[in-house]
Design a protein around this motif. Sequence first.
Motif, PDB file in Angstrom:
ATOM      1  N   GLY B  42       0.429  39.943  68.244  1.00 33.94           N
ATOM      2  CA  GLY B  42       1.201  38.937  68.955  1.00 33.94           C
ATOM      3  C   GLY B  42       1.871  39.427  70.219  1.00 33.94           C
ATOM      4  N   GLU B  43       2.289  38.446  71.038  1.00 33.58           N
ATOM      5  CA  GLU B  43       3.082  38.730  72.238  1.00 33.58           C
ATOM      6  C   GLU B  43       4.541  38.894  71.827  1.00 33.58           C
ATOM      7  N   ARG B  44       5.338  39.377  72.764  1.00 36.78           N
ATOM      8  CA  ARG B  44       6.784  39.387  72.578  1.00 36.78           C
ATOM      9  C   ARG B  44       7.326  38.142  73.276  1.00 36.78           C
ATOM     10  N   VAL B  45       7.979  37.267  72.516  1.00 37.51           N
ATOM     11  CA  VAL B  45       8.417  35.986  73.063  1.00 37.51           C
ATOM     12  C   VAL B  45       9.907  35.759  72.779  1.00 37.51           C
ATOM     13  N   PRO B  46      10.661  35.345  73.811  1.00 38.72           N
ATOM     14  CA  PRO B  46      12.097  35.122  73.624  1.00 38.72           C
ATOM     15  C   PRO B  46      12.427  33.750  73.044  1.00 38.72           C
ATOM     16  N   LEU B  47      13.424  33.701  72.170  1.00 43.50           N
ATOM     17  CA  LEU B  47      13.981  32.444  71.661  1.00 43.50           C
ATOM     18  C   LEU B  47      15.490  32.606  71.543  1.00 43.50           C
ATOM     19  N   THR B  48      16.197  31.549  71.885  1.00 41.39           N
ATOM     20  CA  THR B  48      17.657  31.573  71.778  1.00 41.39           C
ATOM     21  C   THR B  48      18.074  31.550  70.311  1.00 41.39           C
ATOM     22  N   VAL B  49      19.169  32.219  70.006  1.00 40.10           N
ATOM     23  CA  VAL B  49      19.721  32.117  68.654  1.00 40.10           C
ATOM     24  C   VAL B  49      20.577  30.855  68.636  1.00 40.10           C
ATOM     25  N   LEU B  61      16.629  29.762  64.492  1.00 40.33           N
ATOM     26  CA  LEU B  61      15.804  29.616  65.696  1.00 40.33           C
ATOM     27  C   LEU B  61      15.277  28.186  65.725  1.00 40.33           C
ATOM     28  N   ILE B  62      15.280  27.581  66.893  1.00 37.36           N
ATOM     29  CA  ILE B  62      14.704  26.246  67.040  1.00 37.36           C
ATOM     30  C   ILE B  62      13.718  26.340  68.181  1.00 37.36           C
ATOM     31  N   PHE B  63      12.469  26.061  67.903  1.00 38.66           N
ATOM     32  CA  PHE B  63      11.492  26.289  68.970  1.00 38.66           C
ATOM     33  C   PHE B  63      10.483  25.162  69.087  1.00 38.66           C
ATOM     34  N   GLN B  64      10.023  24.995  70.304  1.00 39.54           N
ATOM     35  CA  GLN B  64       8.985  24.009  70.584  1.00 39.54           C
ATOM     36  C   GLN B  64       7.639  24.705  70.503  1.00 39.54           C
ATOM     37  N   ILE B  65       6.703  24.028  69.874  1.00 36.70           N
ATOM     38  CA  ILE B  65       5.380  24.623  69.714  1.00 36.70           C
ATOM     39  C   ILE B  65       4.598  24.309  70.988  1.00 36.70           C
ATOM     40  N   VAL B  66       4.537  25.288  71.893  1.00 39.77           N
ATOM     41  CA  VAL B  66       3.899  25.041  73.191  1.00 39.77           C
ATOM     42  C   VAL B  66       2.639  25.865  73.395  1.00 39.77           C
ATOM     43  N   GLY B  67       2.553  27.000  72.765  1.00 36.23           N
ATOM     44  CA  GLY B  67       1.400  27.864  73.031  1.00 36.23           C
ATOM     45  C   GLY B  67       1.111  28.751  71.846  1.00 36.23           C
ATOM     46  N   CYS B  68       0.325  29.774  72.130  1.00 39.69           N
ATOM     47  CA  CYS B  68      -0.195  30.644  71.093  1.00 39.69           C
ATOM     48  C   CYS B  68       0.883  31.202  70.172  1.00 39.69           C
ATOM     49  N   SER B  69       1.916  31.809  70.750  1.00 45.83           N
ATOM     50  CA  SER B  69       2.888  32.518  69.912  1.00 45.83           C
ATOM     51  C   SER B  69       3.736  31.569  69.082  1.00 45.83           C
ATOM     52  N   THR B  70       4.129  30.447  69.679  1.00 44.60           N
ATOM     53  CA  THR B  70       4.937  29.504  68.903  1.00 44.60           C
ATOM     54  C   THR B  70       4.064  28.807  67.846  1.00 44.60           C
ATOM     55  N   MET B  71       2.766  28.660  68.109  1.00 44.92           N
ATOM     56  CA  MET B  71       1.875  28.124  67.075  1.00 44.92           C
ATOM     57  C   MET B  71       1.785  29.089  65.897  1.00 44.92           C
ATOM     58  N   LEU B 212      18.178  30.161  82.256  1.00 44.54           N
ATOM     59  CA  LEU B 212      16.801  30.286  82.748  1.00 44.54           C
ATOM     60  C   LEU B 212      15.877  30.897  81.696  1.00 44.54           C
ATOM     61  N   ASP B 213      14.608  30.516  81.767  1.00 44.31           N
ATOM     62  CA  ASP B 213      13.662  30.997  80.763  1.00 44.31           C
ATOM     63  C   ASP B 213      12.394  31.573  81.394  1.00 44.31           C
ATOM     64  N   PRO B 214      12.546  32.610  82.223  1.00 44.81           N
ATOM     65  CA  PRO B 214      11.358  33.228  82.806  1.00 44.81           C
ATOM     66  C   PRO B 214      10.552  33.959  81.735  1.00 44.81           C
ATOM     67  N   ILE B 215       9.342  34.345  82.097  1.00 44.97           N
ATOM     68  CA  ILE B 215       8.497  35.108  81.176  1.00 44.97           C
ATOM     69  C   ILE B 215       9.105  36.500  80.991  1.00 44.97           C
ATOM     70  N   ARG B 264      -4.883  32.138  80.941  1.00 48.45           N
ATOM     71  CA  ARG B 264      -5.003  32.956  79.738  1.00 48.45           C
ATOM     72  C   ARG B 264      -4.256  32.300  78.562  1.00 48.45           C
ATOM     73  N   GLU B 265      -3.106  31.668  78.860  1.00 50.63           N
ATOM     74  CA  GLU B 265      -2.346  30.998  77.805  1.00 50.63           C
ATOM     75  C   GLU B 265      -3.146  29.853  77.208  1.00 50.63           C
ATOM     76  N   LYS B 266      -3.880  29.153  78.083  1.00 53.05           N
ATOM     77  CA  LYS B 266      -4.691  28.032  77.616  1.00 53.05           C
ATOM     78  C   LYS B 266      -5.749  28.540  76.645  1.00 53.05           C
ATOM     79  N   CYS B 268      -5.718  31.249  74.856  1.00 52.45           N
ATOM     80  CA  CYS B 268      -5.078  31.708  73.619  1.00 52.45           C
ATOM     81  C   CYS B 268      -4.744  30.534  72.729  1.00 52.45           C
ATOM     82  N   ARG B 269      -4.273  29.456  73.391  1.00 50.77           N
ATOM     83  CA  ARG B 269      -3.855  28.283  72.629  1.00 50.77           C
ATOM     84  C   ARG B 269      -5.057  27.679  71.919  1.00 50.77           C
ATOM     85  N   MET B 270      -6.187  27.597  72.632  1.00 49.22           N
ATOM     86  CA  MET B 270      -7.389  27.015  72.054  1.00 49.22           C
ATOM     87  C   MET B 270      -7.845  27.859  70.874  1.00 49.22           C
TER      88      MET B 270
END
Lengths: 465, 278
Positions: B42-49, B61-71, B212-215, B264-266, B268-270
Amino acid sequence: MPNMSKYKTPVPEQNPEVRARNFEEVTLGYTEELALAEAARCLNCPSKPCVSGCPVGVRIPEFIKKITEQDYAGAYEIIHSTNALPAVCGRVCPQERQCESRCVRAKNGEAVGIGRLERFIADLHQDKDQHDAIIKKTDSNHHKIAVVGGGPAGLTCAGDLAKLGYEVTIFEAFHVAGGVLMYGIPEFRLPKAIVQQEIENLKSLGVTILTNMVVGKVFSIDELIEQGFEAVFIGSGAGLPRFMGIEGEALVGVCSANEYLTRINLMKGYREDYDTPVLQSKSVAVVGGGNVAMDGARSALRMGAEHVYIIYRRSELEMPARKEEIHHAKEEGVEFLTLQNPVKILGDENGRVSGIVCQKMELGEPDASGRRSPVPIENSEYELPVDTVIMAIGTSPNPLIRTTTQGLEANQRGCLLVNESMMTTKQGVYAGGDAVTGAATVILAMGAGKSAAKSIHEYIQKKGK
Amino acid sequence: MFQIVKKRILNPSVTWMEVTAPHIARKVRAGQFIIFRVDEHGERVPLTVADSNPDAGTITLIFQIVGCSTMKLNALQEGDSILDLVGPLGLPTELPEAAKKICVIGGGVGCAIAYPQAKMFHKAGLDVDVIAGFRSKEIVILEEEFKQNCSELILCTDNGSYGRKGFVTNALQDRIDAGISYDTVIAIGPILMMKSVCELTKKYQIPTIVSLDPIMVDGTGMCGGCRVTVGGKIRYACVEGPDFDGHQVDFDELIRRNGVFREREKECRMMQLADNKS
Ligand SMILES: Cc1cc2nc3c(=O)[nH]c(=O)nc-3n(C[C@H](O)[C@H](O)[C@H](O)COP(=O)(O)OP(=O)(O)OC[C@H]3O[C@@H](n4cnc5c(N)ncnc54)[C@H](O)[C@@H]3O)c2cc1C
Ligand SMILES: Cc1cc2nc3c(=O)[nH]c(=O)nc-3n(C[C@H](O)[C@H](O)[C@H](O)COP(=O)(O)OP(=O)(O)OC[C@H]3O[C@@H](n4cnc5c(N)ncnc54)[C@H](O)[C@@H]3O)c2cc1C
Ligand code: FES
């Protein structure tokens, strides 16, 4: 009968054209036969000039003599008694500036291939059982020591203390220990399995490694002391990347070498089966002339770039990279643009990098570092079309620990201040490696970890009285 | 390993998880985040506590399922474990100086990040209004939680299916027009939303803080991937943020930089979609 050849026994390497497109190790290492031939070049001089060139004092002629006697376990024991990470050092030490620079054979020909021989012996003992059969765990003395950072400095300090019986816990920010050995130096130069094996060896000495622990955030240094650690060693490295401060650095396609290499090495972005994305580039400019720049450039080739340029403001002679890396990079097709300095990065309408403007330089008077300093040539700017710019112009220590620990002083460059026994300005807290010197080398970091371990041992003994 | 003790589906694309992480739970403050890595690949992905319970040793943790890692994260169930979790990272949110009445604005899953801040301000005795915006009624989250932690909650949906019809900026404009004056506005949500809020508050000279939520990669300041331009200067969001003065942020640059790996994210998501199906 010594082998009087003027040249080092050549070491088998992957063909440059092939290896420039894969991540497998470039240098394949000596076979037994080649190692024996090279070991026979050592004259076993009584004055041992090579040993004084080694920051951790490996007893070089002694281990080489063991090789000539085909007593490889004996050779390993000698190396390991002063160097806990021989498989790493054999691969990445700048030997030409250390041990090998003092070799008598270098006066008339090439030095003995000390690094290659060290690697040969270390690789023979990569197997855990083989290691454990030779290196034994010491009984605990029930003193707890905390080590912050699992790079070469921290690992060495931990290993030496464990050998003395201390209960050592390493707190590492990343999800694996190893520091630059894991996130910076690429697989093709230093296979990660080898680093992890060396770390496993440390664990068999009784060292505990806690990953995902950013000291300064999850625990402060004072909290570690409250938890019962009697001394702390800080080996947090110098991981903060510098940018140039020129126009265009926020464009998409500009990154630090740290980010580029971390994505590739630590996060294995070069492998299809890992999720980490890496910039896909056709034409890459890498700014800088050190090992980091060479690693960035050679990684870019392997990620599929067609053109990779090293842009360096001095001449090749002043490049701080290991000689072998420069040589390998050239063989693989990296193009060297020396005596040039980027002044601006250009972007297209989508905010992506489209080129870099460089200014030509000439060498002037020697500067504070003793190297001739580059002076810009007026009206010499030209544009180089690239889609990626990787900045490898240096790093400095992370302020995280310093700013969260009272009583820890640093110099203007953010490097922690230590006395001759490696103690910081805070009682019982020691530091060493890049965190103290700024970006340097693996072996210097190891040397620092070693002297700190010795001082910590003395400190604890004194305290006990 | 960090075990998931509870999991709730808040809406089809937002998941709530309570995870065992005692060291982080003890230390974390509002505004800080963690970085997770689901598994070895997996990638390293930030989420707010979003919340923490130091006694139980858990964080939310509350997260939106947007891409590979959150899936991948969402594919884990109660009892499963997350391989790596590091934190607390970033600077805690600070109480705006001398502020008495403030407005916290959350957009979509940004509400998860806004919630701990609203709660902290409310507990500190400030008069807190919350404007929470969603596309439609079905995806409204945290309504109850907000109600308990503010003076007034204004919910809005883009299509008017619930609460006020319109964007959060329309709701803020209402309040300003009604003569309510805020000492500070906190806006957290999609970058374009934060940008619009800042354009509005700038007009009325209301100090505005955005998150802000940069990569990110490491989250400790060693890669520079998270750099954002604030007031013309490079700032590292992971160590100097994620909160910044919204009137100084170059949002367009952030939008561009967050798109750097879109292709690349697309892919991964597929691949992840295919994996989850099989
Ligand atoms: C790309 C690259 C190539 C290089 N090539 C060579 C080479 O060929 N030969 C050579 O001799 N040298 C080379 N170097 C330099 C060498 O790697 C470093 O000098 C050496 O690793 C320094 O060791 P260290 O232990 O001081 O720090 P590091 O190796 O940087 O390790 C520090 C560790 O501390 C951790 N850490 C940091 N902050 C915290 C915290 N707050 N809490 C917990 N943990 C923390 C980090 O995650 C890291 O694991 C290279 C460096 C780079 C970047
Ligand atoms: C400090 C911080 C705190 C965060 N807190 C939360 C949180 O509490 N809850 C939550 O749901 N998310 C949060 N995020 C955002 C979250 O980290 C991203 O959504 C993450 O990229 C998801 O990874 P992924 O692999 O699932 O999707 P990716 O494959 O990375 O991305 C999927 C899609 O989202 C877009 N995207 C990429 N990065 C971002 C981003 N940072 N913001 C918005 N869109 C992006 C991509 O362009 C792509 O189209 C936070 C980010 C930061 C930096
Ligand atoms: S995430 Fe790497 S520096 Fe901020």
